[in-house]
Design a protein around this motif. Structure first.
Motif, short mmCIF file in Angstrom:
data_model
loop_
_atom_site.label_atom_id
_atom_site.label_comp_id
_atom_site.label_asym_id
_atom_site.label_seq_id
_atom_site.Cartn_x
_atom_site.Cartn_y
_atom_site.Cartn_z
N VAL A 160 0.87 -1.17 0.00
CA VAL A 160 0.00 0.00 0.00
C VAL A 160 0.91 1.22 0.00
O VAL A 160 1.84 1.31 0.80
CB VAL A 160 -0.93 0.02 1.23
N TYR A 161 0.64 2.14 -0.90
CA TYR A 161 1.44 3.36 -1.04
C TYR A 161 0.68 4.54 -0.47
O TYR A 161 -0.51 4.73 -0.75
CB TYR A 161 1.78 3.60 -2.51
N TYR A 162 1.40 5.34 0.32
CA TYR A 162 0.82 6.50 0.98
C TYR A 162 1.56 7.77 0.57
O TYR A 162 2.81 7.76 0.49
CB TYR A 162 0.93 6.37 2.49
N CYS A 163 0.83 8.84 0.36
CA CYS A 163 1.48 10.13 0.21
C CYS A 163 1.46 10.82 1.57
O CYS A 163 0.58 10.57 2.39
CB CYS A 163 0.83 10.98 -0.86
N ALA A 164 2.45 11.68 1.78
CA ALA A 164 2.61 12.34 3.07
C ALA A 164 3.14 13.75 2.86
O ALA A 164 3.86 14.02 1.89
CB ALA A 164 3.56 11.54 3.95
N ALA A 165 2.81 14.62 3.81
CA ALA A 165 3.22 16.01 3.75
C ALA A 165 4.01 16.38 4.99
O ALA A 165 3.62 16.05 6.11
CB ALA A 165 1.99 16.91 3.62
N ASP A 166 5.13 17.05 4.76
CA ASP A 166 6.03 17.49 5.84
C ASP A 166 6.01 19.01 5.89
O ASP A 166 6.45 19.67 4.96
CB ASP A 166 7.44 16.98 5.55
N LYS A 167 5.55 19.54 6.99
CA LYS A 167 5.37 20.99 7.12
C LYS A 167 6.70 21.73 7.26
O LYS A 167 6.78 22.93 6.98
CB LYS A 167 4.49 21.27 8.34
N TYR A 168 7.77 21.03 7.66
CA TYR A 168 8.98 21.74 8.05
C TYR A 168 10.20 21.47 7.16
O TYR A 168 11.05 22.34 7.01
CB TYR A 168 9.32 21.40 9.49
N TYR A 169 10.30 20.27 6.62
CA TYR A 169 11.50 19.92 5.87
C TYR A 169 11.12 19.14 4.61
O TYR A 169 9.98 18.76 4.41
CB TYR A 169 12.43 19.05 6.73
#
Length: 123
Positions: free
Chosen positions: A92-101
């Motif tokens: 299962v592939y997930y996208c993710a968001a990093d607010k800082y880096y």
């Protein structure tokens, strides 16, 4: 913040798939974005990441030369083009968001996650 992943499916070894993640309710260009995978019974693992501007990319060794991450800040989307797929890419592939880096490789560093999309590669 909402992340909506799509594009998974069943493909034969050697084939291609393109995953897409649509983001909303965030200033998209300010976030580093990434794709992770999770195989059954295993922890979530880093696949690829891209900087907010899109000019810097990061990949795990096993996908270098096969996968390409890209983003369109005008459309608030981040894609993962997967070529020469192998059975071991099944997950299962997930996208993710990093607010800082950008480019961080541990799941716990990421602030927001999509719901996941299944990729199955048959031999």
């Amino acid at each position: 913040v909402q992340l909506q992943a799509s594009g998974g499916g069943l493909v034969q070894a050697g084939g291609s798939l393109r995953l897409s993640c649509a983001a909303s309710r965030l200033t998209f260009s300010r976030y580093g974005m990434a794709w992770f995978l999770q195989a059954p019974g295993k922890e979530r693992e880093f696949v690829a990441a891209i900087s907010g501007s899109g000019d810097i990319t990061f990949y795990r060794d096993s996908v270098k030369g096969r996968f390409t991450i890209s983003r369109d800040n005008a459309k608030n989307t981040v894609d993962l083009q997967m070529n020469s797929l192998k059975p071991e890419d099944t997950a299962v592939y997930y996208c993710a968001a990093d607010k800082y880096y950008s480019g961080r490789k541990y799941a716990h560093d990421y602030n927001y996650w999509g719901q996941g999309t299944q990729v199955t590669v048959s031999s």
